[in-house]
Write a protein that holds these residues in place. Structure first.
Motif, mmCIF file in Angstrom:
data_model
loop_
_atom_site.group_PDB
_atom_site.id
_atom_site.type_symbol
_atom_site.label_atom_id
_atom_site.label_comp_id
_atom_site.label_asym_id
_atom_site.label_seq_id
_atom_site.Cartn_x
_atom_site.Cartn_y
_atom_site.Cartn_z
ATOM 1 N N ALA A 196 0.843 -1.205 0.000
ATOM 2 C CA ALA A 196 0.000 0.000 0.000
ATOM 3 C C ALA A 196 0.870 1.244 0.000
ATOM 4 C CB ALA A 196 -0.919 -0.005 1.218
ATOM 5 N N LYS A 197 1.988 1.196 0.754
ATOM 6 C CA LYS A 197 2.878 2.362 0.849
ATOM 7 C C LYS A 197 3.751 2.500 -0.389
ATOM 8 C CE LYS A 197 3.391 2.981 5.811
ATOM 9 N NZ LYS A 197 4.151 2.545 6.969
ATOM 10 N N ARG A 198 4.133 1.353 -0.942
ATOM 11 C CA ARG A 198 5.064 1.386 -2.078
ATOM 12 C C ARG A 198 4.408 1.952 -3.340
ATOM 13 N NH1 ARG A 198 7.164 -4.293 -2.928
ATOM 14 N NH2 ARG A 198 7.812 -4.006 -0.777
ATOM 15 N N ALA A 199 3.090 1.821 -3.439
ATOM 16 C CA ALA A 199 2.414 2.173 -4.696
ATOM 17 C C ALA A 199 2.534 3.657 -5.022
ATOM 18 C CB ALA A 199 0.939 1.799 -4.593
ATOM 19 N N ASP A 200 2.962 3.971 -6.252
ATOM 20 C CA ASP A 200 2.810 5.339 -6.769
ATOM 21 C C ASP A 200 1.421 5.474 -7.367
ATOM 22 O OD1 ASP A 200 5.446 6.462 -6.290
ATOM 23 O OD2 ASP A 200 6.152 4.951 -7.703
ATOM 24 N N VAL A 201 0.920 4.370 -7.863
ATOM 25 C CA VAL A 201 -0.461 4.332 -8.337
ATOM 26 C C VAL A 201 -0.973 2.909 -8.095
ATOM 27 C CG1 VAL A 201 0.238 3.841 -10.732
ATOM 28 C CG2 VAL A 201 -2.019 4.755 -10.306
ATOM 29 N N PHE A 202 -2.253 2.817 -7.728
ATOM 30 C CA PHE A 202 -2.864 1.511 -7.436
ATOM 31 C C PHE A 202 -3.951 1.290 -8.478
ATOM 32 C CE2 PHE A 202 -3.161 -1.381 -3.638
ATOM 33 C CZ PHE A 202 -4.005 -2.300 -4.218
ATOM 34 N N VAL A 203 -3.830 0.195 -9.214
ATOM 35 C CA VAL A 203 -4.777 -0.061 -10.306
ATOM 36 C C VAL A 203 -5.534 -1.352 -10.005
ATOM 37 C CG1 VAL A 203 -4.991 -0.395 -12.811
ATOM 38 C CG2 VAL A 203 -3.105 0.972 -11.897
ATOM 39 N N VAL A 204 -6.835 -1.354 -10.199
ATOM 40 C CA VAL A 204 -7.593 -2.603 -10.089
ATOM 41 C C VAL A 204 -8.179 -2.899 -11.465
ATOM 42 C CG1 VAL A 204 -9.377 -3.902 -8.862
ATOM 43 C CG2 VAL A 204 -8.160 -2.046 -7.694
ATOM 44 N N ALA A 205 -7.653 -3.942 -12.131
ATOM 45 C CA ALA A 205 -8.066 -4.247 -13.503
ATOM 46 C C ALA A 205 -7.888 -5.741 -13.783
ATOM 47 C CB ALA A 205 -7.225 -3.440 -14.498
ATOM 48 N N PRO A 206 -8.922 -6.460 -14.059
ATOM 49 C CA PRO A 206 -10.308 -6.017 -14.082
ATOM 50 C C PRO A 206 -10.866 -5.885 -12.670
ATOM 51 C CG PRO A 206 -10.193 -8.381 -14.530
ATOM 52 C CD PRO A 206 -8.782 -7.900 -14.426
ATOM 53 N N ALA A 207 -11.855 -5.001 -12.528
ATOM 54 C CA ALA A 207 -12.525 -4.835 -11.236
ATOM 55 C C ALA A 207 -13.942 -5.382 -11.347
ATOM 56 C CB ALA A 207 -12.551 -3.361 -10.849
ATOM 57 N N THR A 208 -14.254 -6.367 -10.544
ATOM 58 C CA THR A 208 -15.605 -6.947 -10.546
ATOM 59 C C THR A 208 -16.564 -6.068 -9.732
ATOM 60 O OG1 THR A 208 -14.994 -8.172 -8.588
ATOM 61 C CG2 THR A 208 -14.768 -9.328 -10.697
ATOM 62 N N ALA A 209 -17.853 -6.366 -9.841
ATOM 63 C CA ALA A 209 -18.852 -5.672 -9.017
ATOM 64 C C ALA A 209 -18.544 -5.913 -7.533
ATOM 65 C CB ALA A 209 -20.249 -6.181 -9.365
ATOM 66 N N ASN A 210 -18.027 -7.103 -7.240
ATOM 67 C CA ASN A 210 -17.727 -7.476 -5.867
ATOM 68 C C ASN A 210 -16.648 -6.584 -5.245
ATOM 69 O OD1 ASN A 210 -17.927 -9.245 -3.596
ATOM 70 N ND2 ASN A 210 -16.010 -10.209 -4.244
ATOM 71 N N ILE A 211 -15.551 -6.346 -5.976
ATOM 72 C CA ILE A 211 -14.482 -5.514 -5.382
ATOM 73 C C ILE A 211 -14.951 -4.063 -5.288
ATOM 74 C CG2 ILE A 211 -13.215 -5.065 -7.554
ATOM 75 C CD1 ILE A 211 -11.543 -5.573 -4.155
ATOM 76 N N LEU A 212 -15.782 -3.622 -6.248
ATOM 77 C CA LEU A 212 -16.298 -2.241 -6.154
ATOM 78 C C LEU A 212 -17.139 -2.088 -4.891
ATOM 79 C CD1 LEU A 212 -17.358 -1.419 -9.846
ATOM 80 C CD2 LEU A 212 -15.227 -0.882 -8.675
ATOM 81 N N ALA A 213 -17.963 -3.109 -4.616
ATOM 82 C CA ALA A 213 -18.818 -3.064 -3.422
ATOM 83 C C ALA A 213 -17.960 -3.049 -2.161
ATOM 84 C CB ALA A 213 -19.766 -4.255 -3.424
ATOM 85 N N LYS A 214 -16.918 -3.872 -2.153
ATOM 86 C CA LYS A 214 -16.042 -3.911 -0.969
ATOM 87 C C LYS A 214 -15.334 -2.568 -0.778
ATOM 88 C CE LYS A 214 -14.651 -8.768 -1.208
ATOM 89 N NZ LYS A 214 -13.467 -9.628 -1.125
ATOM 90 N N MET A 215 -14.820 -2.024 -1.887
ATOM 91 C CA MET A 215 -14.097 -0.747 -1.783
ATOM 92 C C MET A 215 -15.029 0.368 -1.317
ATOM 93 S SD MET A 215 -11.772 -0.978 -5.221
ATOM 94 C CE MET A 215 -11.199 0.712 -5.198
#
Ligand code: PMT
Length: 404
Positions: A80-99
């Motif tokens: 989480a700290k190392r990321a300059d950018v965090f990408v979720v691809a592909p993102a399911t409906a499930n991960i969107l709901a969790k986020m």
């Protein structure tokens, strides 16, 4: 040195058939010099083997197998700290709901919750799931919190349906990542006025005349201009979109409201882009009470012509200012657009045939021709976000030319 050299990209891969396209994304990022760290959900591992991502990224793919629980805490915080950018691809409906709801029950959802890096999400799912009210609300919430979205695109889906739900192409996600890490600030300091959405013309307290404009085209332009550093004011009719980050919104209902808002603001603006679909006609009188049926007789409404906002903005045009309009046509597209270019004193008009599949009202894509005094340029069917960038590139060229 490429713009991504030495940048750390954390890529979350969730369980959908588009997971195979994430492999190409990793490959592109690596070739551009980025370090890529892949986190896969258990379901993602059913579609693509972790070894594929490990080989492409040259780093272990972190999975949700709980194989190494002793490193769990350390690992998710470290990534989480190392990321300059965090990408979720592909993102399911499930991960969107969790986020959207802060649920952290696996490595990916835990890490994305912990990160302070900009987050880019590329949804991919069945059209019904994408259009479901729960998903719509989750997307809205995430956008409001600054999560960026790319896609989904419309088209043929692996489940056999046709509609919105295809993950954006890896090259487009790559371009968006580059843009996030190195935003192009070529519009810094410019004042941009954009119109979007339909107008509503009241008939009585419960009825109105309107059209199918969703605001997507105008909102995409406002968002792109703000990301490029412009001070953007968006004059918007009633739509269900969230106002993009950093954009000032002025909400209007009728074409007369739009006229008032635009004529007051256009003198202080460098670039004006009118993507709204204002009603050309309004009921001559507005009934104070709900109009009742009179036996079996028809109702005859008299409509009066609304002001032409773009034409008035054209009359007020000051030297150096760039005016861009749209032409929503169903026939003789380029001829009609060229006539509007003259009549409204525009520098450029963006013609779209609103009867063509993938173009015009409500869809996520558009097929446009940029028409100026000098030339006409037709682009293929593109996401409205990309049409917005192409439009701004051309508006900027005109702006620079006028300054010389
Ligand atoms: O909102 P979306 O669902 O994303 O759909 C996008 C769109 C189809 C609305 C957009 O791409 C588009 O074509 N917008 C212009 C719609 C329109 O009103 O076109 P027009 O050809 O009727 O008008 C020409 C220009 O004059 C437009 O810039 C319009 O904003 C402006 N106009 C029109 C009428 C009026 N009374 N006053 C105006 O200023």
């Amino acid at each position: 040195m490429t713009p991504l050299e030495g940048k750390n990209v954390v890529l979350g891969v969730t369980g959908g058939i588009a997971a195979y396209k994430a492999c190409e994304l990793v490959s592109r990022l690596r070739k551009a010099g980025a370090q890529v760290y892949v986190i896969m959900t258990q379901h993602a591992c059913q579609f693509v083997a972790p070894l594929t991502f490990e080989t492409l990224s040259n780093h272990p793919a972190v999975t949700d197998t709980f194989a190494r629980p002793e490193t769990w805490e350390v690992e998710h915080i470290a990534l989480a700290k190392r990321a300059d950018v965090f990408v979720v691809a592909p993102a399911t409906a499930n991960i969107l709901a969790k986020m959207a709801h802060g649920i952290a029950d696996d490595m990916l959802s835990t890490t994305v919750l912990a990160t302070k890096a900009p987050v880019l999400v590329a949804p991919a799912m069945n059209t019904g799931m994408w259009e479901n009210a729960a998903t719509r609300e989750n997307v809205k919430l995430l956008r409001q919190r600054g999560i960026r979205f790319i896609g989904p695109e419309g088209g043929f889906l692996a489940c056999g349906d046709t509609g919105a739900g295809r993950m954006s192409e890896p090259k487009d996600i790559f371009a968006e990542i580059t843009n996030i890490l190195h935003p192009r600030l070529d519009m810094e300091g410019l004042r941009v006025l954009v119109t979007a959405g339909p107008t509503q013309e009241r008939i009585d307290p419960v009825r109105y005349i309107s059209n199918r404009s969703s605001g997507k085209m105008g909102y995409a332009i406002a968002e792109a201009a703000a990301k490029r550093g412009a001070r953007v004011t968006l004059v918007t009719g009633p739509v269900s979109l969230s106002v993009p980050e950093g954009v000032e919104a002025v909400k209007i209902l009728s074409t007369q409201d739009l006229y008032d808002a635009m004529t007051a603001r256009c003198p202080d603006t460098d670039i004006v882009i009118q993507a709204a679909a204002p009603a050309d006609f309004a009921p001559a009188t507005v009934a104070e009470q709900k109009i009742k049926k009179q036996g079996d007789g028809d109702l005859v409404l008299t409509l009066r012509q609304n002001p032409d906002v773009a034409a008035q903005v054209g009359r007020l045009k000051r030297p150096g200012q760039v005016l861009v309009g749209f032409a929503a046509e169903t026939n003789d597209v380029l001829k009609n657009a060229a006539a509007k270019l003259q009549k409204k004193n525009l520098d450029m008009i963006v013609a779209n045939d609103v009867t063509a599949p993938g173009a015009g009202f409500d869809v996520d894509t558009n097929i446009v021709t940029f028409v100026t005094q000098e030339k006409q340029e037709t682009l293929p069917c593109l996401p409205k976000t990309q049409v917005a960038e192409e439009l701004l590139d051309r508006a900027m060229m005109i702006f620079q030319k006028q300054k010389r």
